[in-house]
Design a protein around this motif. Structure first.
Motif, mmCIF file in Angstrom:
data_model
loop_
_atom_site.group_PDB
_atom_site.id
_atom_site.type_symbol
_atom_site.label_atom_id
_atom_site.label_comp_id
_atom_site.label_asym_id
_atom_site.label_seq_id
_atom_site.Cartn_x
_atom_site.Cartn_y
_atom_site.Cartn_z
ATOM 1 N N SER A 108 -5.472 6.466 1.930
ATOM 2 C CA SER A 108 -5.588 6.255 0.693
ATOM 3 C C SER A 108 -6.396 7.414 -0.078
ATOM 4 N N ARG A 116 0.188 4.777 -1.823
ATOM 5 C CA ARG A 116 0.414 6.330 -1.564
ATOM 6 C C ARG A 116 2.017 6.220 -1.614
ATOM 7 N N ALA A 164 -10.760 -2.285 -0.089
ATOM 8 C CA ALA A 164 -9.535 -2.293 -0.617
ATOM 9 C C ALA A 164 -8.386 -2.292 0.158
ATOM 10 N N ARG A 195 0.876 -1.056 0.068
ATOM 11 C CA ARG A 195 0.157 0.124 -0.088
ATOM 12 C C ARG A 195 0.795 1.193 0.072
ATOM 13 N N THR A 251 -8.064 7.012 -2.787
ATOM 14 C CA THR A 251 -9.000 6.423 -3.585
ATOM 15 C C THR A 251 -9.572 5.109 -2.803
ATOM 16 N N ALA A 252 -8.878 4.513 -1.758
ATOM 17 C CA ALA A 252 -9.253 3.246 -1.255
ATOM 18 C C ALA A 252 -10.662 3.317 -0.810
ATOM 19 N N ASP A 262 -4.288 2.514 -5.270
ATOM 20 C CA ASP A 262 -4.599 2.709 -3.771
ATOM 21 C C ASP A 262 -3.031 3.121 -3.035
#
Length: 307
Positions: A261, A162, A268, A96, A263-264, A160
């Motif tokens: 995140s 970073r 996700a 992630r 968009t997560a 997702d």
């Protein structure tokens, strides 16, 4: 120059306290230079390579992160971006977080600093000693950062992730090949010893300003400002002591854990980052532990480097 206040003491303890809450199994891929990865020399302490066996990567591992460290001392950012090993490992590991450091070797290798500063006595203010060539070199470095960012955010499978970036702290010229010798060649031994550190600080500030703009430009980017964290605890001109590296890692961890995140959705987020009432059945769903050494071995064999 707006020098930042020292972050040791209470601020450092707060960062470490937050870092102690790293969710089990949190995976981070790391690329960069000697701040991310120094040689492991066991009990040997070499005065020119930052000491033995510690860096930001190992500091993050000690704070509870699972680390896939592709970084190597001496690497240039341009080489890192050209190789793109981080992209392959991010896709394979499903990490992630991606910590990307670098740029220092691009600026300082082979005494290049001398080409960025004017002869002593040709200016009055520290910032006026810095030639336009330094800004052009930073343009190239920031362009390389943006290439790496694009490699990640333009890949749907990495939506997702970073991306953590950081500049350096206020390094101190002490007569070694990276900083001190270039200043000597430019005649600064004839001036006050406080002047070279002020010039370096101006350069560090500009690098951080540009990295901060990346955070504003790209929602996936997190900029960690490390200025003031080392607080005089330097092993040599560029490399902090182990204790300072631990604080740098704590600052990175604290900043990362305060960001989510862009968009997560909850679904996700990797299972190890969530509370699991019954850990036994959840364990097979987390990133398999045997995968980590395989990924590291693959990356190292694909990208041979020299110190």
């Amino acid at each position: 120059m707006a020098t930042k206040t020292t972050k040791t003491g209470k601020a450092t303890k707060a960062a470490k306290s937050m870092a102690s809450t790293v969710p089990p199994g949190t995976l981070i891929v790391i690329e960069g230079d000697s701040w991310e990865k120094l040689p492991d020399l066991g009990p040997i302490e070499l005065p020119m390579v930052g000491g033995a066996g510690y860096d930001i990567g190992r500091g993050l591992a000690d704070l509870g992160f699972r680390v896939l460290n592709l970084a190597r001392w001496g690497d240039k950012l341009a080489e890192i971006v050209e190789a793109q090993e981080y992209r392959k490992v991010l896709l394979s590991s499903k990490a992630r977080y991606f910590l990307l450091g670098g740029g220092g070797n691009d600026l300082l290798d082979d005494g290049r600093l001398a080409s960025f500063i004017r002869l002593y006595g040709s200016a009055t203010e520290p910032r006026d000693y810095i030639k336009p060539q330094f800004g052009l070199a930073l343009d190239r470095i920031i362009s390389d950062y943006e290439t790496a960012i694009a490699d990640v955010i333009e890949e749907p499978a990495l939506a997702d992730v970073r991306i953590i970036v950081h500049g350096y702290d206020y390094a101190r010229p002490v007569g070694l090949r990276w900083l001190g010798e270039p200043f000597t060649r430019m005649g600064f031994d004839n001036g006050p010893e406080t002047l070279p550190p002020k010039i370096v600080a101006e350069m560090i500030d500009e690098f951080n300003r540009r990295l901060k703009k990346l955070e504003k430009k790209y929602p996936a980017v997190i900029h960690v400002d490390l200025r003031g964290t080392v607080a005089g605890r330097w092993h040599d001109e560029l490399h902090p002591t182990k204790a300072a590296f631990a604080d740098l890692a704590g600052a990175v961890a604290a900043k990362v854990l305060t960001k989510s995140s862009p968009t997560a959705s909850p679904a996700a987020v990797p299972a190890p980052s969530l509370p699991v009432p019954k850990p036994a059945p959840a364990a097979p769903e987390s990133t398999p532990a045997p995968e980590q050494p395989d990924l590291i071995a693959e990356a190292k064999s694909a990208k041979p480097k020299t110190a």
